[in-house]
Design a protein around this motif. Structure first.
Motif, PDB file in Angstrom:
ATOM      1  N   GLN A 246       6.117  10.550  -0.495  1.00  0.00           N
ATOM      2  CA  GLN A 246       5.621   9.391  -0.723  1.00  0.00           C
ATOM      3  C   GLN A 246       5.598   8.215  -0.557  1.00  0.00           C
TER       4      GLN A 246
ATOM      5  N   ARG B 260       1.114   8.818   2.666  1.00  0.00           N
ATOM      6  CA  ARG B 260       2.081  10.143   2.755  1.00  0.00           C
ATOM      7  C   ARG B 260       1.713  10.607   3.660  1.00  0.00           C
TER       8      ARG B 260
ATOM      9  N   GLY C 285       1.378  -1.005   0.209  1.00  0.00           N
ATOM     10  CA  GLY C 285       0.213   0.472  -0.042  1.00  0.00           C
ATOM     11  C   GLY C 285       0.931   1.298  -0.337  1.00  0.00           C
ATOM     12  N   SER C 286       0.333   2.424   0.249  1.00  0.00           N
ATOM     13  CA  SER C 286       1.130   3.818  -0.086  1.00  0.00           C
ATOM     14  C   SER C 286       0.212   4.916   1.243  1.00  0.00           C
TER      15      SER C 286
ATOM     16  N   ARG D 165      10.769   3.771  -4.333  1.00  0.00           N
ATOM     17  CA  ARG D 165       9.254   3.635  -3.856  1.00  0.00           C
ATOM     18  C   ARG D 165       8.980   4.999  -3.155  1.00  0.00           C
ATOM     19  N   PHE D 166       9.934   5.777  -3.093  1.00  0.00           N
ATOM     20  CA  PHE D 166       9.364   7.334  -1.658  1.00  0.00           C
ATOM     21  C   PHE D 166       9.632   8.334  -2.835  1.00  0.00           C
ATOM     22  N   THR D 167       8.704   9.431  -2.378  1.00  0.00           N
ATOM     23  CA  THR D 167       9.608  10.608  -3.310  1.00  0.00           C
ATOM     24  C   THR D 167       9.050  11.451  -2.517  1.00  0.00           C
TER      25      THR D 167
ATOM     26  N   ASN E 196       5.094   4.649  -1.779  1.00  0.00           N
ATOM     27  CA  ASN E 196       4.501   3.656  -2.186  1.00  0.00           C
ATOM     28  C   ASN E 196       4.767   1.939  -1.980  1.00  0.00           C
ATOM     29  N   SER E 197       4.451   1.579  -2.541  1.00  0.00           N
ATOM     30  CA  SER E 197       5.100  -0.447  -2.586  1.00  0.00           C
ATOM     31  C   SER E 197       5.708  -0.561  -1.125  1.00  0.00           C
ATOM     32  N   LEU E 198       4.576   0.009   0.073  1.00  0.00           N
ATOM     33  CA  LEU E 198       4.984  -0.275   1.209  1.00  0.00           C
ATOM     34  C   LEU E 198       5.610  -1.854   1.845  1.00  0.00           C
TER      35      LEU E 198
END
Length: 122
Positions: A82, A19, A16-17, A67-69, A84-86
């Motif tokens: 952000q 923020r 999941g994601s 994965r992270f931004t 993602n793909s945790l």
């Protein structure tokens, strides 16, 4: 000089994601590099991502690349992460922090938020 407050942590399933957001107070927010760190119990604090005051330089730990931004909005005195793909290994308390130098070590960061818990379940 600078106060930081994180928000957005919580529980999410693997894949999941989430923020995270860090609200900063202080007139000189835009002069600081901002970083996101994380720390799990018994482990060292790890720099996850950093962004320079201008936003033209970013850093990511190898474990989160792709994965992270990290981003910042100086007009709103805010920095975000952000995620993602945790993965379960991402579980930690996440802290935002501010530095006046572009050095990717804990002691370079002068101001710290209180942290927000991120838990990733399998």
């Amino acid at each position: 000089q600078v106060q930081l407050v994180e928000s957005g942590g919580g529980l999410v399933q693997a894949g999941g994601s989430l923020r995270l957001s860090c609200a900063a107070s202080g007139r000189t927010f835009s002069s600081y590099a901002m970083g996101w760190f994380r720390q799990a119990p018994g482990l060292e604090r790890e720099l996850v991502a950093a962004i320079s005051w201008s936003g033209d330089n970013v850093y990511y730990a190898d474990s989160v690349k792709g994965r992270f931004t990290i981003s910042r909005d100086n007009a709103k005195n805010r920095v975000s992460l952000q995620m993602n793909s945790l993965k379960p290994g991402d579980t930690a308390v996440y802290y935002c922090a501010a530095a006046r130098i572009w050095v990717h070590i804990v002691r370079a960061y002068e101001y710290w938020g209180q942290g927000t818990q991120v838990t990733v379940s399998s």
